[in-house]
Design a protein around this motif. Sequence first.
Motif, mmCIF file in Angstrom:
data_model
loop_
_atom_site.group_PDB
_atom_site.id
_atom_site.type_symbol
_atom_site.label_atom_id
_atom_site.label_comp_id
_atom_site.label_asym_id
_atom_site.label_seq_id
_atom_site.Cartn_x
_atom_site.Cartn_y
_atom_site.Cartn_z
ATOM 1 N N SER A 5 6.157 -1.396 -11.862
ATOM 2 C CA SER A 5 4.811 -1.178 -11.319
ATOM 3 C C SER A 5 4.606 0.292 -10.973
ATOM 4 C CB SER A 5 4.618 -2.030 -10.054
ATOM 5 O OG SER A 5 4.796 -3.392 -10.330
ATOM 6 N N ALA A 6 3.880 0.999 -11.825
ATOM 7 C CA ALA A 6 3.612 2.423 -11.605
ATOM 8 C C ALA A 6 2.371 2.588 -10.740
ATOM 9 C CB ALA A 6 3.427 3.137 -12.936
ATOM 10 N N ILE A 7 2.559 3.222 -9.582
ATOM 11 C CA ILE A 7 1.482 3.385 -8.605
ATOM 12 C C ILE A 7 1.232 4.875 -8.394
ATOM 13 C CG2 ILE A 7 0.763 2.961 -6.232
ATOM 14 C CD1 ILE A 7 0.875 0.426 -7.901
ATOM 15 N N TRP A 8 -0.041 5.250 -8.425
ATOM 16 C CA TRP A 8 -0.414 6.647 -8.230
ATOM 17 C C TRP A 8 -0.176 7.107 -6.793
ATOM 18 C CZ3 TRP A 8 -1.274 9.459 -12.369
ATOM 19 C CH2 TRP A 8 -1.860 8.906 -13.516
ATOM 20 N N ASN A 31 -6.201 1.929 -3.212
ATOM 21 C CA ASN A 31 -4.990 1.849 -4.033
ATOM 22 C C ASN A 31 -3.831 1.207 -3.272
ATOM 23 O OD1 ASN A 31 -3.908 2.388 -6.638
ATOM 24 N ND2 ASN A 31 -2.772 4.121 -5.820
ATOM 25 N N ALA A 32 -3.833 1.343 -1.964
ATOM 26 C CA ALA A 32 -2.762 0.744 -1.156
ATOM 27 C C ALA A 32 -2.721 -0.767 -1.331
ATOM 28 C CB ALA A 32 -2.967 1.098 0.313
ATOM 29 N N ALA A 33 -3.864 -1.406 -1.328
ATOM 30 C CA ALA A 33 -3.899 -2.860 -1.470
ATOM 31 C C ALA A 33 -3.430 -3.287 -2.858
ATOM 32 C CB ALA A 33 -5.305 -3.378 -1.213
ATOM 33 N N ILE A 34 -3.772 -2.517 -3.889
ATOM 34 C CA ILE A 34 -3.339 -2.842 -5.247
ATOM 35 C C ILE A 34 -1.829 -2.651 -5.359
ATOM 36 C CG2 ILE A 34 -3.603 -2.232 -7.675
ATOM 37 C CD1 ILE A 34 -6.496 -1.354 -6.932
ATOM 38 N N LEU A 56 7.480 1.985 -2.770
ATOM 39 C CA LEU A 56 8.146 0.694 -2.950
ATOM 40 C C LEU A 56 7.975 0.164 -4.372
ATOM 41 C CD1 LEU A 56 7.299 -1.019 0.455
ATOM 42 C CD2 LEU A 56 9.223 0.459 -0.142
ATOM 43 N N CYS A 57 7.463 1.017 -5.259
ATOM 44 C CA CYS A 57 7.262 0.636 -6.662
ATOM 45 C C CYS A 57 7.838 1.743 -7.552
ATOM 46 C CB CYS A 57 5.769 0.414 -6.924
ATOM 47 S SG CYS A 57 4.987 -0.826 -5.857
ATOM 48 N N ARG A 58 7.066 2.203 -8.524
ATOM 49 C CA ARG A 58 7.414 3.359 -9.343
ATOM 50 C C ARG A 58 6.458 4.490 -8.991
ATOM 51 N NH1 ARG A 58 10.335 2.556 -14.088
ATOM 52 N NH2 ARG A 58 10.298 4.823 -14.249
ATOM 53 N N ILE A 59 6.994 5.654 -8.709
ATOM 54 C CA ILE A 59 6.142 6.786 -8.332
ATOM 55 C C ILE A 59 5.480 7.365 -9.572
ATOM 56 C CG2 ILE A 59 6.053 9.084 -7.339
ATOM 57 C CD1 ILE A 59 8.396 8.370 -5.575
ATOM 58 N N HIS A 60 4.155 7.320 -9.582
ATOM 59 C CA HIS A 60 3.340 8.059 -10.538
ATOM 60 C C HIS A 60 2.662 9.179 -9.753
ATOM 61 C CE1 HIS A 60 2.274 6.002 -14.616
ATOM 62 N NE2 HIS A 60 3.434 6.614 -14.617
ATOM 63 N N GLU A 96 -1.883 13.348 6.989
ATOM 64 C CA GLU A 96 -1.805 11.885 6.951
ATOM 65 C C GLU A 96 -2.270 11.331 5.614
ATOM 66 O OE1 GLU A 96 -0.311 9.850 8.781
ATOM 67 O OE2 GLU A 96 0.213 11.214 10.425
ATOM 68 N N GLU A 97 -3.237 11.972 4.985
ATOM 69 C CA GLU A 97 -3.667 11.534 3.650
ATOM 70 C C GLU A 97 -2.533 11.693 2.647
ATOM 71 O OE1 GLU A 97 -4.585 12.764 -0.349
ATOM 72 O OE2 GLU A 97 -4.480 14.243 1.270
ATOM 73 N N THR A 98 -1.785 12.770 2.745
ATOM 74 C CA THR A 98 -0.648 13.000 1.851
ATOM 75 C C THR A 98 0.427 11.947 2.072
ATOM 76 O OG1 THR A 98 -1.100 15.374 1.964
ATOM 77 C CG2 THR A 98 1.052 14.701 1.102
ATOM 78 N N ILE A 99 0.732 11.666 3.326
ATOM 79 C CA ILE A 99 1.731 10.649 3.650
ATOM 80 C C ILE A 99 1.290 9.277 3.141
ATOM 81 C CG2 ILE A 99 2.832 9.412 5.561
ATOM 82 C CD1 ILE A 99 2.660 12.077 7.142
ATOM 83 N N TYR A 100 0.037 8.951 3.376
ATOM 84 C CA TYR A 100 -0.508 7.662 2.942
ATOM 85 C C TYR A 100 -0.342 7.503 1.429
ATOM 86 C CZ TYR A 100 -3.921 3.755 3.157
ATOM 87 O OH TYR A 100 -4.548 2.535 3.103
ATOM 88 N N ASN A 101 -0.712 8.549 0.679
ATOM 89 C CA ASN A 101 -0.564 8.503 -0.776
ATOM 90 C C ASN A 101 0.873 8.241 -1.196
ATOM 91 O OD1 ASN A 101 -2.698 8.955 -2.868
ATOM 92 N ND2 ASN A 101 -3.361 10.514 -1.404
ATOM 93 N N MET A 102 1.808 8.919 -0.540
ATOM 94 C CA MET A 102 3.212 8.716 -0.892
ATOM 95 C C MET A 102 3.670 7.297 -0.560
ATOM 96 S SD MET A 102 4.326 11.340 -2.455
ATOM 97 C CE MET A 102 5.871 10.479 -2.695
ATOM 98 N N CYS A 103 3.231 6.778 0.570
ATOM 99 C CA CYS A 103 3.609 5.408 0.945
ATOM 100 C C CYS A 103 3.129 4.391 -0.088
ATOM 101 C CB CYS A 103 3.059 5.064 2.323
ATOM 102 S SG CYS A 103 3.873 5.919 3.693
ATOM 103 N N ASN A 104 1.988 4.651 -0.710
ATOM 104 C CA ASN A 104 1.480 3.738 -1.735
ATOM 105 C C ASN A 104 2.488 3.517 -2.854
ATOM 106 O OD1 ASN A 104 -0.921 3.537 -0.350
ATOM 107 N ND2 ASN A 104 -2.100 4.822 -1.761
ATOM 108 N N ALA A 105 3.269 4.550 -3.193
ATOM 109 C CA ALA A 105 4.120 4.502 -4.380
ATOM 110 C C ALA A 105 5.588 4.254 -4.086
ATOM 111 C CB ALA A 105 3.972 5.806 -5.163
#
Length: 733
Positions: free
Chosen positions: A580-583, A564-567, A604-608, A593-602
Motif C-alpha cells: 500500500s503506497a501512501i503519499w 489521505n489519512a483516512a484512506i 505504517l504502509c509504503r512511503i511514497h 505539524e502538517e509535515t508530521i501529519y503527512n509523514m504519519c500517513n505513510a
Amino acid sequence: MAGTIDPANVVSVQTQRAQLNFIVDSGGQAKLLYVGSLRDVGDWVQRLKPVEDAFSLTELQVAGGDFKHKGAKHASTSESYELTYAEHTVQDLENGKLLTIHEIDETCDLDVYSYFRLYDNTTAIRSWKKVRNHGTGPVTVEYLSSFNYSGLLQQDDYPGNYATHDDMYIAHNSWTTELQWQKDTIQHLGMPYFGQDYEVDVSDDDTQDSGEPHMGVYLSGSSSKRIGVTNNSSWSCSEYSPNGGLHNRATNQSAFWQIENNGAWHYEIENHYDGSILNLELSGPEEYDNQFWTTLQPDDEFTTVTAAFVQMNGPLETAIDEMTVYRRNIRRVNADNQKLPVIFNDYMNCLMGDPTSAKEFPLIDAAAKAGCEYFVVDCGWYDDGYWWDTVGEWQPSKKRFPNGIEEVTAYIASKGMVPGLWLEPEVMGIRSDFANTLPDDWFFLRNGKRIVDIDRYLLDFRNPAVVDYVTKVVDRLVNEYHVGYIKMDYNVTTGVGTDYHAENRGKALLDHNRAVLAWRDSLYQKYPDLVIENCSSGGMRHDYGMLSKDSIQSVSDQTDYTLNAAISGVAATAITPEQSAIWSYPLPKGDQEETIYNMCNALLCRIHQSGYLNKLSAERLAYVAEGITTYKQEIRQHIPHAVPVWPKGFPHVYDDEIVYGIRDGQTLYLGVWNNLKANNQIKVDLSAYGEVTSLTQVYPGPKDAIQATMTNNIGLFTFPQAKMARIFKVTLK
C-alpha cells in the motif's frame, strides 16, 4: 435433483487452519456444506436434513436452460439441478492442499471441475472452476460461479434471523476517496427473512411424493431480492472494491471475500432454501450484469477467475487478518515486499506532470538527503507541453531534458537511488501521430469505431502486435534509461468491452484483461528485479489479479493530506500493508505539524514521498528525514509480517478521529490522527490485542511528544491542536 444427506458420508478436507466439508446426497449431487476455520460441523449437518434446493456446489447457467428462481439472482441456476458428482481428489501441496471435485451434466455434455486451495497458515480458501464441453455440439455458458456457498454465517445461528443479526460491509470507491466501507443490516439492504416461523401447508399438493423437488415451498419462502455488487469495465474498483464482508452479531462470526480479476466481476447475497439461509456467490463477468458469455465448442474449456473466502469466529477484523496472510501466499515472491525501499515521486503536490532537468536536480538532492532510496520521474517526460492526448510513443522530450533523460536517471543513480519513470502503456492519445498511423485492430472498438475515453484510445492486448510494442517500450526504459522502477498508470476505462473479433463485449474484455496479466508475467520473467507500481488514477484497480503480480499499489490520488489519512488507515482491508503506497507530501506553505501529519500517513504502509522537499525549511525537512529514518530503523522490518488493526473501526474521510495500526506478534505500531479540535482526547481500547506493557511515541521524537497514557489497556491521547498525528509503539503481553 434434491436428495437427503447421511451425516456419516460427509467428506472433510482439513489443513492446519482451514476446513471444507461436502457430501454427495441421495440424489447423486455434490453439496458444499461448510467452508471456514476448523470446527465440528456435525450438529449443523444434522439440522440440514433433508437438503432441498440449496448447498449446490456449482451454479451454472447455460443458454436455453430453465432458470429455477425468481428475479435476477443467480442462485438455483438451470444446471445446478442437473450436475451430478463424479469423483474428487485431494492433493498435498506445500503449505496446504488442493481439493478438486468433478461434476458431470449429461444433459448439456459438460464437465465441471471445482478447485479449492486450502492453506496451513490461514483459514482463507481460494476457489475457482473449470467447465469443459465433452459433447459433439456447442454449449453457451452464461454464468459460472467461482465460489458458491449456502448457509453463510449460520452454523451457530440456524434458523436464526440473519436479516437483523447480520451486518454487511460494502467497500465503496470513488476517485480520491477509495475504500469507504459502509455497514448495514441485511434487512436494511432490502432482504426479507422468513425463517423458522414460516410454514406452508402442502398436504393437498400431489407433487410432494413425486421424488421431484417441491418448488412451491422454495419459491414462496425465498425472495427475488439479491444484494448484488457489480463492477463493469477495466477499472476493477471504479465504484466498489472486489471485496465484501459479513458479521453475525448474534454469534460473533465473520466472513470476508475477494474476487481476483482486473476487470468486470459480480458478487451477490440472496436468501435460499426455504428462506432461512443466506447464499453467497462470487464470480467474474457474467451475462446478466456484464454482457459476458462464452460458447464452448467440443473439447473447449473455460476457467473462471479466482476468488477467496474466509469464515471464522470473531469480529470482521480477524477475517481480514486471515485474508492478509492469504494475499501474501498468492503474491509473486519478490524482494520489494521484504525490503520496502522508500520511494520519492515528483508528482503529487509537487511537479504535477511538468518535469524538467532543471526542476529535477534539486529535488533529487533533497530526496537523497531525506533518505529516499528510489526516485521516480512521473508523467510529462515524453512531451514538450500538454501531454495528455499525445501519449503513445514514449520518447523523451528534448525540450524538457536537453541532454537526454539519461542525464537525469544517471544523476539519480549517482545519489545512491534507483531511477524510475512513469508509463501508461495501455493507452494512446487521440493526437498521437503514431496512434493515428496504426490499424484499428490495435484498439478497443465498438460499432466499428475506436472507443475514445478522455481523449485516449484503448489498446487491445489480445493483439500480439500490441504486446510486442509495449514490451519494446519497457525494454527501452530498462536498458537505455536504466530504470529499476516503473509506475504503470491507467487513467481511463474501456466500458463494457470491445466488439471487434469478439463473441461478445464482456468476453473480449476478460480476454484482454488476462492478456494484460500475462504481459506482466512476461516482464517479471525478463526483469525479475524490476519494481512495477500498479496505479489507475490512484486505486481504481487495486484487485489481486494485478496485485498477485505487482509488488506495490498506488492507493489514492487524494491531494488533501487530512483526507489521505483516512484512506491510509483503511487501505489494508483490500491491500497488504507492504503493497500500500501512501503519499506524504509536505506543502510549501505548511508548518511543522502538517509535515508530521503527512509523514504519519505513510509510516505504517509504503512511503511514497513527494512535495517540494528542496523548498522546505531545514526544520521541516528534518521532520521528513526523521520519519524516513524511523521507518527504516523501527517500523518497516515489521510490516511484511504484520496484520492490520482498527481499534475504532474502519475510518472514513471527514472523520474527526482516525486510529489504525499494524501488529506483528507482541509489537503493535499505532497511528492516531486528530482532525477535530484543540485539546481533544482520543480514547483507544487495545484490550482485544492483549495486555499492554508499554506505550512509546516513536514519531516524531520526544521533544514533540503529546500526552499519552495507558491504563488497563485503554489509551488516552491528548492533542494540543487540530490536524495533528502521532505514531506509537505498543508492546503487548
